[in-house]
Design an enzyme around this catalytic site. Structure first.
Site: not given
Length: 141
Positions: A34, A103-105
């Site tokens: 990110d 999306h996965m953080h």
């Protein structure tokens, strides 16, 4: 529910139209740092399948994303000497979703260290390069 937009920023990253700091890829998922991390090593894991969020993704495609998130979590624990991991997934604007490609953080966490507010600061490119190298090395070990 709104239809998937193939021109969202993550779709453009997948197509190579926008740069990113890629750390992992297989036939089903793509993971990259990110650029506005809430913690050091904040990584996004996305499906290659066009999916707006958890509400429209095929179960098998979501399973691939979950496996990818676990792969990144294990590497992030090593790469950043983390004490724990937070995994976040937001769906629809009311759920906190900003980019409408699932999306996965994956966020490496350290005891006593708070996360920065979302989208509060853009990280220096050199730092992102260094963090990507650490994650890639941990994935190979």
């Amino acid at each position: 529910m709104t239809a998937y937009d193939p021109n969202n920023i993550f779709a453009k990253i997948l197509r190579g139209e926008l740069p990113c700091h890629k750390v992992y890829e297989d036939e089903h998922v793509f993971a990259f740092l990110d650029i506005m991390p809430r913690v050091t090593g904040h990584t996004l894991v996305i499906p290659k399948a066009p999916s707006r969020n958890i509400l429209d993704i095929a179960p098998d495609d979501f399973a691939h994303v979950a496996r990818g998130a676990k792969t990144i979590a294990l590497a992030a624990m090593k790469a950043f000497n983390a004490d724990g991991i937070s995994v976040h997934q937001f769906s629809e604007a009311a759920g906190g979703q900003v980019v409408f490609h699932l999306h996965m953080h994956v966020l490496p966490r350290h005891d006593g260290v708070a996360m920065l507010p979302a989208a509060s600061r853009k990280e220096d490119d050199k730092v992102l390069q260094e963090n990507a190298a650490k994650l890639i090395a941990a994935l190979k070990s």
